[in-house]
Scaffold this motif. Structure first.
Motif, PDB file in Angstrom:
ATOM      1  N   VAL A 195       0.862  -1.180   0.000  1.00  0.00           N
ATOM      2  CA  VAL A 195       0.000   0.000   0.000  1.00  0.00           C
ATOM      3  C   VAL A 195       0.896   1.227   0.000  1.00  0.00           C
ATOM      4  N   ILE A 196       0.509   2.241  -0.763  1.00  0.00           N
ATOM      5  CA  ILE A 196       1.262   3.483  -0.806  1.00  0.00           C
ATOM      6  C   ILE A 196       0.330   4.641  -0.466  1.00  0.00           C
ATOM      7  N   GLU A 197       0.915   5.695   0.074  1.00  0.00           N
ATOM      8  CA  GLU A 197       0.143   6.878   0.439  1.00  0.00           C
ATOM      9  C   GLU A 197       0.564   8.036  -0.445  1.00  0.00           C
ATOM     10  N   LEU A 198      -0.403   8.779  -0.935  1.00  0.00           N
ATOM     11  CA  LEU A 198      -0.155   9.969  -1.755  1.00  0.00           C
ATOM     12  C   LEU A 198      -0.324  11.215  -0.908  1.00  0.00           C
ATOM     13  N   ASP A 199       0.541  12.196  -1.097  1.00  0.00           N
ATOM     14  CA  ASP A 199       0.500  13.405  -0.276  1.00  0.00           C
ATOM     15  C   ASP A 199      -0.633  14.327  -0.714  1.00  0.00           C
ATOM     16  N   GLY A 200      -0.774  15.423   0.016  1.00  0.00           N
ATOM     17  CA  GLY A 200      -1.816  16.402  -0.271  1.00  0.00           C
ATOM     18  C   GLY A 200      -2.530  16.822   0.990  1.00  0.00           C
ATOM     19  N   PRO A 201      -3.423  17.806   0.893  1.00  0.00           N
ATOM     20  CA  PRO A 201      -4.198  18.223   2.063  1.00  0.00           C
ATOM     21  C   PRO A 201      -4.989  17.079   2.685  1.00  0.00           C
ATOM     22  N   SER A 202      -5.417  16.135   1.870  1.00  0.00           N
ATOM     23  CA  SER A 202      -6.123  14.949   2.362  1.00  0.00           C
ATOM     24  C   SER A 202      -5.407  13.716   1.828  1.00  0.00           C
ATOM     25  N   PRO A 203      -4.349  13.271   2.493  1.00  0.00           N
ATOM     26  CA  PRO A 203      -3.603  12.106   2.004  1.00  0.00           C
ATOM     27  C   PRO A 203      -4.512  10.874   1.915  1.00  0.00           C
ATOM     28  N   HIS A 204      -4.259  10.059   0.913  1.00  0.00           N
ATOM     29  CA  HIS A 204      -5.047   8.836   0.753  1.00  0.00           C
ATOM     30  C   HIS A 204      -4.133   7.707   0.326  1.00  0.00           C
ATOM     31  N   ARG A 205      -4.568   6.477   0.584  1.00  0.00           N
ATOM     32  CA  ARG A 205      -3.749   5.311   0.300  1.00  0.00           C
ATOM     33  C   ARG A 205      -4.323   4.512  -0.860  1.00  0.00           C
ATOM     34  N   VAL A 206      -3.425   3.863  -1.588  1.00  0.00           N
ATOM     35  CA  VAL A 206      -3.788   3.107  -2.790  1.00  0.00           C
ATOM     36  C   VAL A 206      -3.123   1.739  -2.710  1.00  0.00           C
ATOM     37  N   PRO A 207      -3.814   0.665  -3.043  1.00  0.00           N
ATOM     38  CA  PRO A 207      -3.191  -0.670  -3.011  1.00  0.00           C
ATOM     39  C   PRO A 207      -2.263  -0.889  -4.198  1.00  0.00           C
ATOM     40  N   VAL A 208      -1.258  -1.705  -3.980  1.00  0.00           N
ATOM     41  CA  VAL A 208      -0.319  -2.095  -5.035  1.00  0.00           C
ATOM     42  C   VAL A 208      -0.391  -3.605  -5.183  1.00  0.00           C
ATOM     43  N   SER A 209      -0.603  -4.075  -6.390  1.00  0.00           N
ATOM     44  CA  SER A 209      -0.682  -5.516  -6.603  1.00  0.00           C
ATOM     45  C   SER A 209       0.700  -6.148  -6.472  1.00  0.00           C
ATOM     46  N   ARG A 210       0.737  -7.441  -6.196  1.00  0.00           N
ATOM     47  CA  ARG A 210       2.005  -8.134  -5.995  1.00  0.00           C
ATOM     48  C   ARG A 210       2.895  -8.038  -7.231  1.00  0.00           C
ATOM     49  N   ALA A 211       2.286  -8.100  -8.417  1.00  0.00           N
ATOM     50  CA  ALA A 211       3.066  -8.064  -9.652  1.00  0.00           C
ATOM     51  C   ALA A 211       3.722  -6.708  -9.886  1.00  0.00           C
ATOM     52  N   LYS A 212       3.241  -5.665  -9.211  1.00  0.00           N
ATOM     53  CA  LYS A 212       3.752  -4.319  -9.462  1.00  0.00           C
ATOM     54  C   LYS A 212       4.707  -3.818  -8.370  1.00  0.00           C
ATOM     55  N   ILE A 213       4.935  -4.633  -7.334  1.00  0.00           N
ATOM     56  CA  ILE A 213       5.764  -4.168  -6.213  1.00  0.00           C
ATOM     57  C   ILE A 213       7.180  -3.854  -6.674  1.00  0.00           C
ATOM     58  N   ALA A 214       7.775  -4.738  -7.468  1.00  0.00           N
ATOM     59  CA  ALA A 214       9.163  -4.520  -7.911  1.00  0.00           C
ATOM     60  C   ALA A 214       9.287  -3.243  -8.720  1.00  0.00           C
ATOM     61  N   GLU A 215       8.320  -3.006  -9.628  1.00  0.00           N
ATOM     62  CA  GLU A 215       8.383  -1.795 -10.438  1.00  0.00           C
ATOM     63  C   GLU A 215       8.237  -0.546  -9.586  1.00  0.00           C
ATOM     64  N   VAL A 216       7.309  -0.579  -8.610  1.00  0.00           N
ATOM     65  CA  VAL A 216       7.123   0.581  -7.740  1.00  0.00           C
ATOM     66  C   VAL A 216       8.392   0.847  -6.938  1.00  0.00           C
TER      67      VAL A 216
END
Length: 391
Positions: free
Chosen positions: A359-380
């Motif tokens: 899971v990753i969090e995006l910044d901003g006045p209202s931070p929110h989190r987004v899931p990352v699939s297993r296949a995309k972890i290495a790329e992220v």
């Protein structure tokens, strides 16, 4: 099986079901094309017209049936039958209008809606009061359940297909015929038999067929009015669909928010033009279509045929699909971390492994989190420069 149904009332019941289906699913189809503030109003309107259409069709069919003299309608079961119908319709539409419309989600909603329609029918049937006993054939009951579920599934698929015009009318006709078929199939399996000594089916506050006919007539006018209003074009939706395609040369000079530009450049010497990623994405607001700069975008989330764009403060509806949005965004800044999510790498402020994915969090006045699939972890990790740290 009953014989001697009034053919005009039978035809009217089918027409009512069709108009209710067209109006209800037409409103529901607009849910994904409007801002979040309007979702509840449209969902309530869709559930109301679908429930009214199904319930009114049922009681028009009851008025068409040759019931014994002295038959009345118990008020409490009649009201409960409508509440059941409205509740299951609302839940089913809500279930498929939020999140990814997977086959399991649509099938579950269709089963719930179909069983709810059948429950409404039999509760309404047992609202009959008169000098008789009521029996139902198990085979016809099972068949009516299957027809109701099939009708519900077809109607929900029509809603998810975002159909309009002729296609929506054809779907509404199929839905109305199927719902009416369920009703008359169940009626064919119902038998009123001679009661025992002094027996009377149903006790309680009752209404005469004349009063029920007045209520049904009023609801028919409501459905007809809703159907006519649903034919009014949704100008905002049309503008949103057309906005990305407006050429720069013909855009109005006084337009406060111009449409995004598409520049062409040669492709590999072949001479065929290709679009350069647009710097902005269209989003819907209460007053019309706006455009958000790519630099302000934190994430893009798939929402069926549309997407939700988060600018660090809130999510807003975008008329593009997630594939269309991905094609327009700069791949050096944005990455597809999940089949339903795109994130802006420069705005990632937090990352954590969670289960098989992350899971990753995006910044901003209202931070929110987004899931990352297993296949995309290495790329992220590579895009965030974490591979060297964990090497």
């Amino acid at each position: 099986m009953f014989e001697g149904h009034d053919p005009y009332l039978v035809a009217l019941s089918v027409v009512i079901a069709i108009l209710g289906g067209y109006t209800g699913f037409g409103l529901a189809a607009r849910i994904r094309g409007t801002p979040d503030a309007s979702h509840r109003v449209l969902l309530a309107g869709a559930a109301f017209f679908l429930a009214i259409g199904i319930w009114t069709m049922h009681f028009v069919g009851m008025l068409a049936a040759p019931l014994p003299p002295g038959t009345t309608y118990l008020v409490l079961p009649t009201i409960i039958s409508f509440l059941i119908c409205a509740l299951v319709v609302g839940i089913s539409l809500f279930f498929v209008s939020t999140g990814e419309p997977t086959l399991l989600r649509v099938m579950s909603s269709a089963v719930l809606l179909g069983v709810g329609i059948v429950s409404m029918h039999y509760v309404g049937m047992h609202g009959l009061a008169g000098p008789f006993a009521m029996r139902h054939d198990a085979g016809f009951v099972a068949l009516s359940v299957l027809i109701a579920i099939a009708a519900a599934y077809g109607g929900l698929r029509a809603f998810l297909a975002r159909q309009g015009g002729v296609q929506l009318m054809l779907s509404a006709i199929a839905f109305g015929i199927a719902v009416s078929g369920m009703h008359y199939t169940a009626m064919a399996g119902m038998h009123l038999v001679a009661p025992g000594e002094g027996h009377r089916h149903g006790e309680g506050l009752a209404a005469s067929p004349q009063i029920l006919a007045l209520v049904v007539a009023l609801l028919c006018f409501v459905i007809a009015a809703g159907f006519l209003l649903s034919l009014v074009p949704d100008g905002r939706k049309k503008a949103a669909a057309d906005a990305p395609l407006v050429p720069e040369e013909v855009a109005p000079k006084a337009e406060a928010i111009p449409a995004p530009r598409l520049r062409a450049m040669p492709l590999g010497g072949v001479g065929q033009p290709r679009p350069v990623p647009a710097p902005r994405l269209p989003v819907e607001g209460a007053d019309g279509t706006h455009f958000i700069d790519a630099a302000d975008i934190r994430s893009v989330r798939a929402d069926a045929h549309y997407t939700k764009v988060h600018d660090g403060t809130r999510e807003r509806m975008c008329p593009w699909s997630i594939s269309e949005a991905e094609a327009q965004l700069d791949p050096s800044l944005f990455v597809r971390v999940h089949r339903s999510h795109i994130v802006a790498i420069p705005h990632v402020s937090f990352v954590r492994k969670e289960g098989d994915g992350a899971v990753i969090e995006l910044d901003g006045p209202s931070p929110h989190r987004v899931p990352v699939s297993r296949a995309k972890i290495a790329e992220v990790k590579a895009r965030l420069g974490l591979n060297r740290r964990h090497a």
